[in-house]
Scaffold this active site. Structure first.
Site, PDB file in Angstrom:
ATOM      1  N   LYS A  47      11.201   8.626  60.658  1.00  0.00           N
ATOM      2  CA  LYS A  47      10.057   8.910  61.531  1.00  0.00           C
ATOM      3  C   LYS A  47      10.080   7.973  62.720  1.00  0.00           C
ATOM      4  O   LYS A  47       9.716   6.808  62.620  1.00  0.00           O
ATOM      5  CB  LYS A  47       8.721   8.761  60.806  1.00  0.00           C
ATOM      6  CG  LYS A  47       7.556   9.330  61.651  1.00  0.00           C
ATOM      7  CD  LYS A  47       6.204   8.772  61.270  1.00  0.00           C
ATOM      8  CE  LYS A  47       5.933   7.422  61.879  1.00  0.00           C
ATOM      9  NZ  LYS A  47       5.781   7.484  63.365  1.00  0.00           N
TER      10      LYS A  47
ATOM     11  N   CYS B 221       9.499  -8.705  68.104  1.00  0.00           N
ATOM     12  CA  CYS B 221       8.676  -9.298  67.051  1.00  0.00           C
ATOM     13  C   CYS B 221       8.968 -10.759  66.776  1.00  0.00           C
ATOM     14  O   CYS B 221       8.072 -11.520  66.419  1.00  0.00           O
ATOM     15  CB  CYS B 221       8.838  -8.488  65.774  1.00  0.00           C
ATOM     16  SG  CYS B 221      10.566  -8.245  65.285  1.00  0.00           S
TER      17      CYS B 221
ATOM     18  N   GLU C 152      -0.514 -12.003  67.724  1.00  0.00           N
ATOM     19  CA  GLU C 152       0.675 -11.473  68.396  1.00  0.00           C
ATOM     20  C   GLU C 152       0.246 -10.655  69.611  1.00  0.00           C
ATOM     21  O   GLU C 152      -0.497  -9.680  69.496  1.00  0.00           O
ATOM     22  CB  GLU C 152       1.477 -10.599  67.436  1.00  0.00           C
ATOM     23  CG  GLU C 152       2.793 -10.123  68.011  1.00  0.00           C
ATOM     24  CD  GLU C 152       3.624  -9.345  67.000  1.00  0.00           C
ATOM     25  OE1 GLU C 152       4.846  -9.561  66.959  1.00  0.00           O
ATOM     26  OE2 GLU C 152       3.043  -8.527  66.258  1.00  0.00           O
TER      27      GLU C 152
ATOM     28  N   GLU D  15       9.165  -5.257  57.726  1.00  0.00           N
ATOM     29  CA  GLU D  15       9.468  -6.242  58.777  1.00  0.00           C
ATOM     30  C   GLU D  15       8.349  -6.126  59.795  1.00  0.00           C
ATOM     31  O   GLU D  15       8.256  -5.122  60.514  1.00  0.00           O
ATOM     32  CB  GLU D  15      10.852  -5.964  59.387  1.00  0.00           C
ATOM     33  CG  GLU D  15      11.370  -7.107  60.233  1.00  0.00           C
ATOM     34  CD  GLU D  15      11.052  -6.936  61.706  1.00  0.00           C
ATOM     35  OE1 GLU D  15      10.070  -7.569  62.171  1.00  0.00           O
ATOM     36  OE2 GLU D  15      11.772  -6.189  62.380  1.00  0.00           O
TER      37      GLU D  15
END
Length: 485
Positions: free
Chosen positions: A179, A287, A386, A253
């Site tokens: 996906k 990330c 973040e 992750e």
């Protein structure tokens, strides 16, 4: 040029979607339409999972193939992906704003590299090993594929992160339903073309573009045996909860807020190219980046001045221009989010030294200037959460113990760096940091080494032999001594 698709790649062929819902993709730099694809519904997910299940359980299917035969198929896929390398780079950069120089180094390279690496590893890793049992006899330990894997990938490195999962899953003998994120679905159609050219059996790889509803249908599907996800920590928690309820293995992750620790002996001006890659790569939309810069107070002003001048001099512009270092963010929503964090930084008392706005010479595209905040406390919002944009926070420390304490005072633990003229001293610091990975005077992922996070940065590991093992389950067959094979 627009890229319009009307079908979904399911069961080795192009199939009509179950509904008329569509995903329209907008260029990050021009704000103009790039194309569109069908949005996979729950019925389409059912069809894709059924195709993957059939390809897996077929007695002559993918899981039954020898390691050599699967490896050869992976190598054919590597060649087919490699042939489309420039197309992948151009499409990804147009969709998410990634500078084309980064796209050519990641989106065109990682797929073929990982397919060939895991093809080699599959050939080298025995399916069975015999162990002498302590209570007599022997045990044959088998490595078997999990089965049908849901691969859910984000928009920031869509192809590279697809192959972090797809290559080892296929090498292990699993079949896959991918996906892609709705912001970057066009490149997934190139992947489907490569799968067809490589002559992989029908159903081994299936692609279902979609958003949260498609992802939910895939994660909850009763015929999914494992989930591999890269994305936000918030979504990762939701997936983990669902997989826990289903007792379904999952690799996550997730996000990061890594520390870049500048030691008092670091020659930062000589390392700015490496520092850029570790802190601002892909417009800050990466990330593992070290977005908290920890600087010694006896060199604090020098570090602030160096990084301020460096950020102010970066070339911001069209992601398809070879000279661009910072492109646009992926979407208007993402730009609004980053600008909201910049406003919070100012409101909470951090000192803006450069950036903070939109480039004056770019009237289209979702651009944010490279932004540096000084005098940031580690408790500030911009140091805790973040941001996922070109924003760095410089935090002062008095001594090494305090630097380590600040680095570890985070909900996250994905990446990090130590900058020093003494690699041994850097190693001493690196060992003390609570993180899944860390670099000394650089940060470069290694295909042969495990990658993943601790704390809110995820669970499980990708890459390396550990990445292959993540898609294998172990079976013990107990034998009395006289029946040892």
């Amino acid at each position: 040029m627009t890229h319009t698709h009307e079908s979904l790649f399911i069961g080795g062929r192009w199939q009509q979607p179950a509904t008329t819902c569509r995903i329209e993709v907008i260029s990050a730099s021009t704000e103009e339409p790039l194309g569109g694809v069908p949005e996979a519904s729950a019925a389409d997910v059912d069809a894709a999972v059924a195709a993957a299940r059939h390809a897996f359980i077929d007695p002559t299917g993918w899981a039954s193939w020898s390691a050599d035969r699967r490896a050869a198929a992976l190598e054919r896929l590597a060649a087919a992906v490699e042939k489309r390398g420039e197309q992948f780079a151009q499409l990804v950069s147009s969709q998410n704003g990634m500078p084309i120089s980064i796209g050519r180094a990641t989106e065109t390279v990682w797929g073929p590299m990982l397919l060939r690496y895991y093809a080699g590893l599959a050939r080298q890793t025995p399916a069975e090993e015999t162990r002498v049992a302590l209570l007599g006899g022997n045990t044959v330990v088998r490595r078997e594929p999990f089965g049908v894997v849901a691969v859910i990938v984000p928009w920031n490195f869509p192809q590279a992160l697809t192959f972090f999962k797809l290559a080892p899953a296929l090498a292990a003998g699993c079949t896959v339903v991918v996906k892609p994120a709705p912001e970057t679905v066009l490149d997934a159609y190139l992947l489907a073309e490569a799968v067809i050219e490589a002559d992989l059996p029908p159903g081994v790889v299936n692609i279902v573009p979609g958003g949260a509803e498609t992802g939910t249908a895939l994660v909850r599907h009763p015929d999914i045996d494992k989930v591999a996800f890269t994305g936000s920590t918030a979504t990762g928690r939701t997936i983990a909860e669902e997989c826990a309820r289903l007792l379904r293995p999952v690799t996550l992750e997730l996000g990061g807020k890594s520390a870049a620790i500048v030691l008092d002996d670091a020659d930062l001006p000589a390392l700015l190219e490496e520092f850029f890659a570790a802190t601002l790569l892909n417009n800050g939309q990466t990330c593992y980046l070290g977005t908290r810069i920890l600087a010694p107070r006896n060199r604090y002003r020098t570090v602030v001045d160096t990084l301020t001048g460096f950020a102010a001099a970066l070339t911001v512009g069209d992601p398809l221009d070879e000279t661009t270092q910072i492109g646009p963010l992926v979407s208007r929503r993402q730009r609004d989010r980053v600008e909201g964090y910049i406003a919070k930084g100012r409101a909470e008392g951090a000192r803006l030294t450069t950036g903070g706005g939109r480039p004056a010479d770019l009237d289209r595209g979702w651009y944010v200037e490279p932004t540096i905040f000084a005098d940031v406390d580690n408790s500030a919002t911009i140091a805790r959460e973040e941001i996922f944009g070109p924003v760095l926070s410089i935090i002062g420390y008095d001594d090494l113990d305090q630097a380590v304490a600040i680095a570890n005072d985070s909900d996250y633990g994905l990446g990090g760096t130590v900058w020093t003229a003494d690699p041994e001293r850097g190693m001493e610091v690196a060992r003390r940091i609570e993180t899944g990975s860390i670099g000394i005077n650089c940060y470069t992922l290694d295909p042969c080494s495990p990658f993943g996070g601790v704390k809110a940065s995820g669970m499980g590991r990708e890459l390396g032999p550990e990445g292959l093992a993540a898609f294998q389950q172990l079976k013990s067959i107990y034998l009395p001594q006289e029946n040892t094979p």
